[in-house]
Write an enzyme that holds these catalytic residues in place. Structure first.
Site: not given
Length: 333
Positions: A20, A96-97
């Site tokens: 992201t 960040t997943d």
């Protein structure tokens, strides 16, 4: 590779993996990872004033969900080369997943003294209040700090400093998503200065660290009324299993026979699906309790949440660790 020169300054290498923090509109109504590491640094206010010499490597350009174990193994090799070439610290930017998994994997594999700091963003650069630049600046400050040396891999997010082995992603969209439920943060970045309040306990050396082969590790989360169908034939398809049980490490009684059978064929690690607290060892005695399952050959995950237990089991199996070594590693890591 891009450099921001500054004489006689701490040297930090940034590995950009996408995510992201590096996403922009693709013209079709969604954002995709497209920005280079140099573009990320160009958006960081006050970077020049820090005096940090930054070198950038565009290592991957993927969403966090598409990163693999192979990517991280290769990344750790590249980190070693960067440190050998003079970097005092390393920053990894990614989606960040999977940060709670990749950061812990880096922590297990990295045995250098230089700090490795992982960060990212919850709001992409096209949104108001994008958090990427602030997170990247904080991560650079921590990676350049002598205080962070010898602490392994850290996650810096929202001006908080977390140990990779404890941190979890706890919210789908909040910029305060990263939390260490069992310990709290190690410190904070305050007015541009990393302030460490505590240090993680030293990591015991793993019996094996180098990958000798490949491993497939399944993660099965137990749920209400579970009939164990997901366990059927699992030993023929996987090298190890992590079971995310209820509470302190419990499963329905009907799952006990298949789990005992699996534990006799492959390593089966028992974790808690709650994500905080330790698996117990001797409090409950009913069929399917932690005491019952451990007596039948399952291995306690201890304080490891299911995702981190899977990462540790993968590293151990890929390195050819014995069952005894796996049990010891979970008891001490």
């Amino acid at each position: 590779m891009t450099s921001i020169p500054s004489a006689d300054a701490p040297q930090v290498t940034v590995f950009s993996l996408g995510g992201t923090i590096a996403m922009t509109d693709d013209g079709r109504g969604g954002v995709v990872p497209a920005l280079s590491g140099a573009a990320l640094l160009a958006a960081v206010p006050g970077l020049t004033e820090t005096g940090i010499t930054v070198t950038v490597e565009d290592f991957r350009r993927l969403p966090g969900a598409s990163l693999t174990f192979d990517d991280v193994y290769e990344l750790v090799e590249a980190i070693g080369k960067a440190v050998a070439a003079g970097a005092h610290g390393v920053v990894v930017t990614q989606g960040t997943d999977t940060i709670e998994e990749t950061a812990y994997l880096i922590d297990l594999l990295w045995d250098g003294h230089a700090p490795v700091v992982v960060t990212g963003a919850m709001r992409n650069p096209t949104l108001a209040g994008a958090d990427g630049p602030a997170n990247l600046l904080a991560a650079l400050l921590v990676a350049a700090s002598p205080q962070a040396a010898g602490m392994g891999c850290l996650v810096v997010f929202n001006d908080e400093i977390h140990a990779a082995r404890h941190v979890r992603k706890t919210h789908a969209t909040s910029t305060a998503t990263f939390v260490s439920p069992n310990t709290g943060p190690l410190g904070h970045v305050v007015e541009g200065v990393p302030r460490l309040l505590t240090r993680p306990t030293p990591k015991p050396p793993l019996p094996h660290r180098q990958r000798a082969g490949r491993a497939r590790v399944a993660l099965v989360t137990v749920s209400l009324g579970d009939d164990g169908e997901l366990l059927r034939g699992l030993a023929e398809r996987f090298d190890g299993l992590v079971v995310a049980g209820f509470g302190a490490g419990h499963v329905p009684a009907r799952l006990v026979p298949p789990l005992e059978d699996l534990a006799g064929r492959i390593p089966v690690v028992l974790a808690s699906r709650t994500g905080a607290g330790s698996v117990l060892t001797g409090t409950y005695g009913f069929p399917g309790s932690e005491r019952d399952l451990l007596a039948r050959g399952l291995i306690s995950a201890g304080w490891h949440d299911p995702l981190k237990a899977r990462v540790l089991l993968h590293v151990l199996l890929a390195a050819g660790a014995t069952r005894e070594e796996i049990t010891t590693a979970f008891a001490t890591a």
